[in-house]
Design a protein around this motif. Structure first.
Motif, mmCIF file in Angstrom:
data_model
loop_
_atom_site.group_PDB
_atom_site.id
_atom_site.type_symbol
_atom_site.label_atom_id
_atom_site.label_comp_id
_atom_site.label_asym_id
_atom_site.label_seq_id
_atom_site.Cartn_x
_atom_site.Cartn_y
_atom_site.Cartn_z
ATOM 1 N N VAL A 26 -2.407 4.909 5.646
ATOM 2 C CA VAL A 26 -2.369 3.458 5.717
ATOM 3 C C VAL A 26 -2.201 3.097 7.188
ATOM 4 O O VAL A 26 -1.410 3.719 7.904
ATOM 5 C CB VAL A 26 -1.205 2.890 4.882
ATOM 6 C CG1 VAL A 26 -1.046 1.396 5.104
ATOM 7 C CG2 VAL A 26 -1.406 3.194 3.406
ATOM 8 N N ARG A 75 0.824 -1.208 0.000
ATOM 9 C CA ARG A 75 0.000 0.000 0.000
ATOM 10 C C ARG A 75 0.865 1.269 0.000
ATOM 11 O O ARG A 75 0.555 2.240 -0.686
ATOM 12 C CB ARG A 75 -0.936 0.007 1.202
ATOM 13 C CG ARG A 75 -2.035 -1.034 1.146
ATOM 14 C CD ARG A 75 -2.870 -0.978 2.422
ATOM 15 N NE ARG A 75 -3.772 -2.083 2.575
ATOM 16 C CZ ARG A 75 -4.981 -2.161 2.050
ATOM 17 N NH1 ARG A 75 -5.438 -1.166 1.309
ATOM 18 N NH2 ARG A 75 -5.734 -3.210 2.260
ATOM 19 N N SER A 131 -3.683 -4.637 7.229
ATOM 20 C CA SER A 131 -3.550 -3.246 6.800
ATOM 21 C C SER A 131 -4.823 -2.788 6.099
ATOM 22 O O SER A 131 -5.495 -3.566 5.430
ATOM 23 C CB SER A 131 -2.345 -3.061 5.869
ATOM 24 O OG SER A 131 -2.580 -3.647 4.615
ATOM 25 N N GLU A 144 -6.535 1.124 4.312
ATOM 26 C CA GLU A 144 -6.182 2.442 3.799
ATOM 27 C C GLU A 144 -7.446 3.261 3.610
ATOM 28 O O GLU A 144 -8.499 2.714 3.293
ATOM 29 C CB GLU A 144 -5.465 2.273 2.452
ATOM 30 C CG GLU A 144 -4.955 3.545 1.839
ATOM 31 C CD GLU A 144 -4.125 3.276 0.584
ATOM 32 O OE1 GLU A 144 -3.534 4.229 0.079
ATOM 33 O OE2 GLU A 144 -4.080 2.120 0.116
#
Length: 176
Positions: free
Chosen positions: A142, A3, A149, A151
């Motif tokens: 992020v 990301r 994870s 975002e």
């Protein structure tokens, strides 16, 4: 990682990971291999590393970091306390991250006062994981925690709120 690398690409940022810079000019840098990179703005980032002066001391160390017990005291010199990026927590090792230094501060203050006045010390108990929030420069961020994870814009707003609250704690008290 994926990301963040995508965010760099989206924002037109060239990453030269692992490169060694031989010269820095106002509008460019020259890498050790001779490559010239023109830039309006250059950022060099590196992880924590031990301070050279620590190696000149007799303090117990691991890889150049002062080895401390749960009370943040040097293993070899009980009257020396160390926290943050210069310390290695021997019983609960963690990566070097500002969140630990910030959370060690109240325990350090308590333990310095306790040491001065003969009171019991308080152990520092670091959390196992923590929320990592990285702004991607476009009012998005992020986040990473527990190996997951995500975002989004809402994460930037969360990061901004957390950062502003922390910065307020660093201001001197209002004297009016």
């Amino acid at each position: 990682r994926r990301r963040l690398l995508a965010a760099l690409t989206r924002n037109g940022i060239r990453l030269a990971a692992g490169s060694t810079i031989s010269r820095i000019h106002p509008d460019s840098i020259v890498l050790a291999d001779g490559a010239l990179i023109e830039a309006d703005f250059t950022v060099s980032a590196a992880g924590a590393r031990p301070y050279e002066w620590i190696s000149t001391t007799e303090l117990a160390q691991l890889d150049g970091y002062i080895s401390v017990d749960p009370y943040l005291r040097s293993l070899s010199h009980q009257d020396v306390f160390a926290v943050g990026d210069c310390a290695h927590m021997t019983e609960t090792p963690r990566e070097k991250a500002g969140v630990f230094a910030v959370r060690q501060a109240p325990v350090l203050l308590n333990n310095l006062q306790a040491a001065l006045f003969g009171r019991a010390l308080r152990p520092f108990q670091p959390q196992r994981d923590y929320l990592k929030l990285v702004s991607t420069g476009d009012k998005s961020a992020v986040a990473l925690k527990y190996g997951l994870s995500v975002e989004g814009d809402w994460l930037w707003r969360l990061k901004d709120r957390i950062d502003r609250r922390f910065m307020r704690t660093l201001r001197p008290p209002n004297t009016h």
